[in-house]
Motif scaffolding. Structure first.
Motif, PDB file in Angstrom:
ATOM      1  N   ASP A 184      19.039 -21.301 -10.545  1.00 33.10           N
ATOM      2  CA  ASP A 184      19.792 -20.928  -9.345  1.00 33.10           C
ATOM      3  C   ASP A 184      18.786 -20.722  -8.226  1.00 33.10           C
ATOM      4  O   ASP A 184      17.830 -19.940  -8.388  1.00 33.10           O
ATOM      5  N   LYS A 186      18.219 -20.340  -3.768  1.00 32.64           N
ATOM      6  CA  LYS A 186      18.797 -20.148  -2.435  1.00 32.64           C
ATOM      7  C   LYS A 186      17.953 -20.975  -1.475  1.00 32.64           C
ATOM      8  O   LYS A 186      16.726 -20.808  -1.411  1.00 32.64           O
ATOM      9  N   ASP A 188      18.261 -23.831   2.268  1.00 32.86           N
ATOM     10  CA  ASP A 188      19.031 -24.464   3.339  1.00 32.86           C
ATOM     11  C   ASP A 188      18.963 -25.980   3.126  1.00 32.86           C
ATOM     12  O   ASP A 188      17.926 -26.603   3.351  1.00 32.86           O
ATOM     13  N   GLY A 218      24.849 -20.072   0.407  1.00 35.36           N
ATOM     14  CA  GLY A 218      23.674 -20.912   0.555  1.00 35.36           C
ATOM     15  C   GLY A 218      22.865 -21.060  -0.716  1.00 35.36           C
ATOM     16  O   GLY A 218      21.656 -21.337  -0.654  1.00 35.36           O
ATOM     17  N   THR A 219      23.488 -20.882  -1.874  1.00 34.86           N
ATOM     18  CA  THR A 219      22.798 -21.038  -3.145  1.00 34.86           C
ATOM     19  C   THR A 219      23.211 -22.356  -3.804  1.00 34.86           C
ATOM     20  O   THR A 219      24.272 -22.921  -3.506  1.00 34.86           O
ATOM     21  N   TYR A 250      12.501 -21.877  -0.356  1.00 32.93           N
ATOM     22  CA  TYR A 250      13.595 -21.557  -1.270  1.00 32.93           C
ATOM     23  C   TYR A 250      13.249 -20.270  -2.011  1.00 32.93           C
ATOM     24  O   TYR A 250      12.098 -19.834  -2.060  1.00 32.93           O
ATOM     25  N   LEU A 253      16.411 -17.640  -7.976  1.00 33.68           N
ATOM     26  CA  LEU A 253      17.209 -16.464  -8.297  1.00 33.68           C
ATOM     27  C   LEU A 253      17.337 -16.222  -9.798  1.00 33.68           C
ATOM     28  O   LEU A 253      17.457 -15.073 -10.235  1.00 33.68           O
TER      29      LEU A 253
END
Length: 512
Positions: A184, A186, A188, A218-219, A250, A253
């Motif tokens: 996972d 995050k 853009d 945004g993930t 980035y 996560l």
């Protein structure tokens, strides 16, 4: 040893949570047991939730899943750097075709609904070590602690071997060798926010696959197929992510690795115990058929257990839980097994076919996983067939199914809400214009003791849109089950024919 619970639900994952909420909705006292010390708080896990599952969660009081989830619209499939195909869902009703949302957040939303429900008690640190049952109830063994209730619904996940073993249930199947790495992140990524991307044999993962899903906030979720013995390091993971997103910043996560399984329980009902979700079946995740099958298990079990506990139906109805949901599990296994033969071919013939399809651009044979659909109970003993409305088979990818006996009722906006919101409190009879709804209600009310409502199509939606969407004829009666599946479509309907259809939908035949 005794509890106040009428049903003990083993497992507090999304399937168990859903089952508890739906049982409570029917007025059933529920005790939920889980071996963990508490709720996990990280990891996307099962992320892609199909429209009909969102509908079930809305009925359970967890409509926030659909509201918070990211409704992606387009699925793109690539071979190396060349796009092979794309498809989009047909829009139907107020709910999106699917949303992406982390399982962690889904569980939090379901927990919020459970906390507001006084009929549900949750106990953590309760590992089930065995089950026994007799004619009057079940006993759940948690070490030295014994808990008794009339019924048990086991939603304890893939590792619920003590439960299956206590019931004499096998869990046959296979485990695939290849691993999959999940991250996972995050970041853009403009243009990727509403698209699912599937890559066959990209230059940055040669000979294997990569799947990228957008998620809220945004993930993004990225799945890499990796070698069976590959152990990813932090450096490897960073390199893999950079190969996809370039030099953009980035945040990582969560990460994990896993292997796919393809297994099914020999029985999903043993006496007073029902098995649901990963406790009963495991499938490869391509097509999102895991949780999207487990939640309908929970709904099917909940209304049938509620009917049994309220004296509205007997053992025959409970046995149809196994009949219907085992058939659904077998269908999912067949579909995902075909996908895995394409994604991870094991024989020379399978590898040659895959190469020919991908390099030749044979779009109709590319299999990256047929997206989850509800199982349609066309062949169920609870369904009254109608030759004039045969099941026409699975529709094209992303398209809607033509209504027929056994198929789930289409959803749509009607004055005051959604059509399927009318279906959750019992059986529903929808009548065409030439049928007298008052007469039907009077006659049916004298002979049918289960919860049942009678509504004219024009009464539900005076615009005619509902009748048009269903393709309903003026003299027809449509019998809808509490789980929104069409139990019968009766042409030239009279009340006595509806009584027969209700009897069949409760017992599996009209003459019992």
């Amino acid at each position: 040893m005794n509890t106040q619970a009428q049903v003990i639900v083993v497992g507090a994952g999304p399937v168990g949570q859903t089952a508890a909420l739906l049982l409570a909705r029917w007025g059933i006292q529920v005790l939920v047991l889980d071996q963990r010390p508490g709720r996990g708080t990280v990891g996307s896990k099962s992320i892609c939730q199909q429209r009909d599952v969102l509908d079930i969660w809305a009925a359970a009081g967890a409509g926030k899943v659909a509201e918070e989830g990211l409704a992606w619209t387009t699925a793109r499939t690539y071979f190396r750097d060349r796009e092979l195909l794309s498809w989009s869902f047909e829009r139907e009703g107020p709910l999106p075709a699917c949303v992406n949302i982390s399982q962690t957040r889904t569980e939090q939303i379901l927990d919020e609904a459970i906390a507001a429900q006084p009929l549900i008690e949750v106990r953590w640190n309760h590992q089930v070590t065995g089950l026994t049952q007799d004619d009057s109830g079940t006993i759940v063994h948690c070490g030295q602690r014994l808990l008794r209730a009339p019924y048990v619904l086991a939603c304890a996940g893939a590792r619920a071997q003590p439960v299956r073993q206590a019931l004499g249930v096998t869990f046959d199947g296979e485990t695939f060798d290849d691993q999959f790495l999940i991250c996972d992140i995050k970041a853009d990524l403009p243009g990727w926010e509403n698209e699912r991307r599937f890559y066959f044999d990209p230059v940055w993962n040669p000979g294997r696959q990569v799947l990228i899903h957008p998620c809220p906030g945004g993930t993004f979720r990225i799945d890499w197929q990796i070698a069976p013995d590959y152990i990813p390091t932090d450096t490897d993971i960073s390199r893999k992510i950079r190969q996809i997103i370039g030099d953009r910043s980035y945040e990582l996560l969560w990460r994990t690795t896993y292997r796919f399984h393809s297994r099914i329980a020999s029985r999903m009902r043993v006496g007073r115990v029902l098995l649901a979700g990963d406790c009963a079946h495991l499938v490869a995740p391509f097509g999102a058929r895991g949780l999207n099958s487990g939640v309908p298990d929970a709904e099917n079990a909940a209304w049938k257990l509620a009917f049994a506990l309220n004296g509205w139906a007997g053992d025959d109805l409970l046995e149809t839980y196994h009949i219907e949901r085992h058939a659904a599990a077998r269908e999912n296994l067949e579909i995902t097994a075909a996908t895995m033969r394409f994604l991870a071919p094991r024989t020379v013939e399978e590898r040659m076919r895959r190469r020919a399809v991908l390099e030749g651009g044979v779009v109709e044979e590319v299999d990256s996983g047929r997206f989850a659909e509800p199982y349609w109970y066309v062949d169920s003993p609870l369904t009254t067939p109608e030759p004039g409305r045969p099941f026409r088979g699975r529709p094209p990818r992303g398209a809607l199914c033509v209504p027929a006996p056994g198929v789930i009722l289409p959803d749509m906006r009607v004055p005051g809400g959604r059509l399927r919101e009318l279906c959750r409190d019992g059986f529903l009879v929808l009548l065409g214009d030439m049928c007298d709804s008052r007469l039907f209600a009077q006659v049916l009310g004298k002979v049918i003791t289960v919860p049942l409502a009678v509504r004219g199509l024009a009464e539900v939606d005076g615009t005619g849109s509902l009748a048009e969407r269903l393709g309903a004829e003026p003299g027809e009666a449509w019998l809808i089950r509490p789980d929104s599946h069409i139990a019968a479509i009766i042409p030239h309907a009279g009340p006595e024919l509806v009584v027969d259809a209700v009897s069949r939908a409760l017992r599996g035949s009209a003459d019992t």
